[in-house]
Design an enzyme around this catalytic site. Structure first.
Site, PDB file in Angstrom:
ATOM      1  N   TYR A 160       0.846  -1.207   0.000  1.00 18.07           N
ATOM      2  CA  TYR A 160       0.000   0.000   0.000  1.00 18.07           C
ATOM      3  C   TYR A 160       0.876   1.250   0.000  1.00 18.07           C
ATOM      4  O   TYR A 160       0.611   2.218  -0.730  1.00 18.07           O
ATOM      5  CB  TYR A 160      -0.912  -0.032   1.219  1.00 18.07           C
ATOM      6  CG  TYR A 160      -1.887   1.110   1.322  1.00 18.07           C
ATOM      7  CD1 TYR A 160      -3.053   1.141   0.552  1.00 18.07           C
ATOM      8  CD2 TYR A 160      -1.664   2.163   2.208  1.00 18.07           C
ATOM      9  CE1 TYR A 160      -3.966   2.196   0.668  1.00 18.07           C
ATOM     10  CE2 TYR A 160      -2.564   3.211   2.328  1.00 18.07           C
ATOM     11  CZ  TYR A 160      -3.716   3.223   1.560  1.00 18.07           C
ATOM     12  OH  TYR A 160      -4.615   4.265   1.668  1.00 18.07           O
TER      13      TYR A 160
HETATM   14  N1  LIG Z   1      -9.885   6.998   4.904  1.00 18.84           N
HETATM   15  C1  LIG Z   1      -8.626   7.382   5.039  1.00 18.84           C
HETATM   16  O1  LIG Z   1      -8.176   7.708   6.146  1.00 18.84           O
HETATM   17  C2  LIG Z   1      -7.726   7.451   3.838  1.00 18.84           C
HETATM   18  C3  LIG Z   1      -6.435   7.961   4.038  1.00 18.84           C
HETATM   19  C4  LIG Z   1      -5.573   8.040   2.949  1.00 18.84           C
HETATM   20  C5  LIG Z   1      -5.980   7.637   1.704  1.00 18.84           C
HETATM   21  N2  LIG Z   1      -7.245   7.138   1.531  1.00 18.84           N
HETATM   22  C6  LIG Z   1      -7.618   6.717   0.169  1.00 18.84           C
HETATM   23  O2  LIG Z   1      -8.860   7.289  -0.178  1.00 18.84           O
HETATM   24  C7  LIG Z   1      -9.555   6.398  -1.057  1.00 18.84           C
HETATM   25  C8  LIG Z   1     -10.940   6.166  -0.503  1.00 18.84           C
HETATM   26  O3  LIG Z   1     -10.802   5.647   0.807  1.00 18.84           O
HETATM   27  P1  LIG Z   1     -12.005   5.545   1.832  1.00 18.84           P
HETATM   28  O4  LIG Z   1     -11.407   5.588   3.191  1.00 18.84           O
HETATM   29  O5  LIG Z   1     -13.095   6.451   1.455  1.00 18.84           O
HETATM   30  O6  LIG Z   1     -12.396   4.013   1.577  1.00 18.84           O
HETATM   31  P2  LIG Z   1     -13.762   3.196   1.699  1.00 18.84           P
HETATM   32  O7  LIG Z   1     -14.745   3.874   2.580  1.00 18.84           O
HETATM   33  O8  LIG Z   1     -13.345   1.799   2.008  1.00 18.84           O
HETATM   34  O9  LIG Z   1     -14.277   3.248   0.179  1.00 18.84           O
HETATM   35  C9  LIG Z   1     -13.494   2.651  -0.816  1.00 18.84           C
HETATM   36  C10 LIG Z   1     -14.154   2.961  -2.128  1.00 18.84           C
HETATM   37  O10 LIG Z   1     -13.336   2.446  -3.194  1.00 18.84           O
HETATM   38  C11 LIG Z   1     -14.126   1.558  -3.973  1.00 18.84           C
HETATM   39  N3  LIG Z   1     -13.275   0.494  -4.507  1.00 18.84           N
HETATM   40  C12 LIG Z   1     -12.242  -0.132  -3.888  1.00 18.84           C
HETATM   41  N4  LIG Z   1     -11.700  -1.039  -4.720  1.00 18.84           N
HETATM   42  C13 LIG Z   1     -12.441  -0.996  -5.865  1.00 18.84           C
HETATM   43  C14 LIG Z   1     -12.394  -1.704  -7.091  1.00 18.84           C
HETATM   44  N5  LIG Z   1     -11.470  -2.663  -7.334  1.00 18.84           N
HETATM   45  N6  LIG Z   1     -13.282  -1.389  -8.054  1.00 18.84           N
HETATM   46  C15 LIG Z   1     -14.214  -0.427  -7.831  1.00 18.84           C
HETATM   47  N7  LIG Z   1     -14.317   0.271  -6.708  1.00 18.84           N
HETATM   48  C16 LIG Z   1     -13.441  -0.029  -5.730  1.00 18.84           C
HETATM   49  C17 LIG Z   1     -15.209   1.039  -3.045  1.00 18.84           C
HETATM   50  O11 LIG Z   1     -16.302   0.616  -3.833  1.00 18.84           O
HETATM   51  P3  LIG Z   1     -17.300  -0.592  -3.395  1.00 18.84           P
HETATM   52  O12 LIG Z   1     -17.353  -0.590  -1.904  1.00 18.84           O
HETATM   53  O13 LIG Z   1     -18.597  -0.200  -4.056  1.00 18.84           O
HETATM   54  O14 LIG Z   1     -16.705  -1.823  -3.956  1.00 18.84           O
HETATM   55  C18 LIG Z   1     -15.515   2.295  -2.248  1.00 18.84           C
HETATM   56  O15 LIG Z   1     -16.355   3.170  -2.973  1.00 18.84           O
HETATM   57  C19 LIG Z   1      -8.704   5.139  -1.164  1.00 18.84           C
HETATM   58  O16 LIG Z   1      -7.952   5.195  -2.352  1.00 18.84           O
HETATM   59  C20 LIG Z   1      -7.786   5.212   0.052  1.00 18.84           C
HETATM   60  O17 LIG Z   1      -6.549   4.569  -0.168  1.00 18.84           O
HETATM   61  C21 LIG Z   1      -8.119   7.031   2.578  1.00 18.84           C
END
Ligand SMILES: NC(=O)c1ccc[n+]([C@@H]2O[C@H](COP(=O)([O-])OP(=O)(O)OC[C@H]3O[C@@H](n4cnc5c(N)ncnc54)[C@H](OP(=O)(O)O)[C@@H]3O)[C@@H](O)[C@H]2O)c1
Length: 254
Positions: A160
């Site tokens: 990651y």
């Molecule tokens: N939350 C944090 O603290 C944080 C910090 C740094 C970076 N990020 C980044 O921000 C982004 C969103 O994170 P989040 O925390 O909002 O995550 P989340 O709540 O787990 O949501 C993840 C999203 O990505 C989609 N997704 C994942 N893999 C996929 C795939 N193979 N095909 C299609 N859709 C996919 C999921 O869709 P479905 O559920 O519909 O499959 C969901 O909409 C990610 O890239 C993560 O690395 C998050």
């Protein structure tokens, strides 16, 4: 969301990862600016809820089901968006998130490949699906999603961390290549965003401990990321490209 970017009204915006968390909030924020939004995810019920929430506020959106590691599925998304709203102006490639800690000696080859695929290759494939259209039209804005884990060593698993560091360079290099086509490419690298998943699974005392690691002494919110995305996509950021903004409460300051 307090800021208004009038140039975003009527823009066609695709948000991958739009079914929940940061992507869902960003899809809503673009719709509140009057943009026409396609939210992409795999969970149709979650997508339906996001689209209904946007419609309730008078916004225009639809959900497209696709796995962003599948280039044919992404081509299908592009066809749906162009058919419903027209050519895409803003591409927010946010899907991903496989950061849970795994000691590197236990990280298997299969898991390494899965995480790189889900977090890095997925962004490449998403951009590839929409790039010919953006180049043909001579403009647009691409937003990529890295993480604090790609900016500094952290507890996240190695795959990651490396995928997210790769997204920073993908952004820089593409920005240099696409600038002459009028296409801007910028990245956000959030730290510790309190999505519904984090709120549900991280115990409150741990949330407090994590908040204390940030100079601004709180966790980030999906709104913090969405408001940065609006700014970067808007004409207010017309001279900005190739950047990674650390949406990190002061914890990362590159
Ligand atoms: N939350 C944090 O603290 C944080 C910090 C740094 C970076 N990020 C980044 O921000 C982004 C969103 O994170 P989040 O925390 O909002 O995550 P989340 O709540 O787990 O949501 C993840 C999203 O990505 C989609 N997704 C994942 N893999 C996929 C795939 N193979 N095909 C299609 N859709 C996919 C999921 O869709 P479905 O559920 O519909 O499959 C969901 O909409 C990610 O890239 C993560 O690395 C998050």
């Amino acid at each position: 969301m307090s800021a208004t970017y009038s140039d975003l009204a009527g823009k066609v915006v695709v948000v991958t990862g739009g079914s929940r968390g940061i992507g869902a909030r960003t899809a809503g924020a673009f719709a509140e600016q009057g943009a026409l939004v396609c939210a992409v995810g795999r969970d149709h019920r979650a997508l339906d809820a996001v689209v209904a929430g946007i419609a309730d506020k008078g916004g225009a959106a639809f959900g497209a089901i696709a796995d962003v590691t599948d280039s044919a599925a992404l081509d299908g998304v592009r066809e749906q968006v162009e058919g419903r709203f027209g050519p895409v102006d803003v591409l927010a490639a946010f899907a991903g998130g496989q950061g849970f800690p795994v000691p590197s000696r236990q990280l298997t080859e299969q898991r390494w490949r899965e995480v790189l695929d889900a977090d890095l290759t997925s962004t490449f494939l998403t951009i590839q699906a929409f790039l010919p259209g953006l180049i043909e039209r001579g403009g647009g804005s691409i937003l990529t999603m890295s993480s604090a884990a790609g900016r500094e060593a952290s507890g996240a698993n190695l795959a990651y961390a490396v995928a997210n560091a790769g997204l920073v360079q993908l952004t820089r290099q593409l920005a240099a290549e696409l600038g002459p086509h009028g296409i801007r490419v910028n990245c956000m690298a959030p730290s510790s965003i309190r999505t519904e998943k984090v709120a549900a699974h991280m115990p409150p005392d741990v949330q407090e401990q994590v908040a204390a690691l940030h100079p601004l002494r709180r966790l980030g919110t999906p709104d913090d990321v969405a408001s940065t995305a609006l700014f970067l996509a808007s004409d207010a950021a017309a001279w900005l490209t190739g950047l990674t903004i650390d949406v990190a409460g002061g914890r990362i300051t590159h």
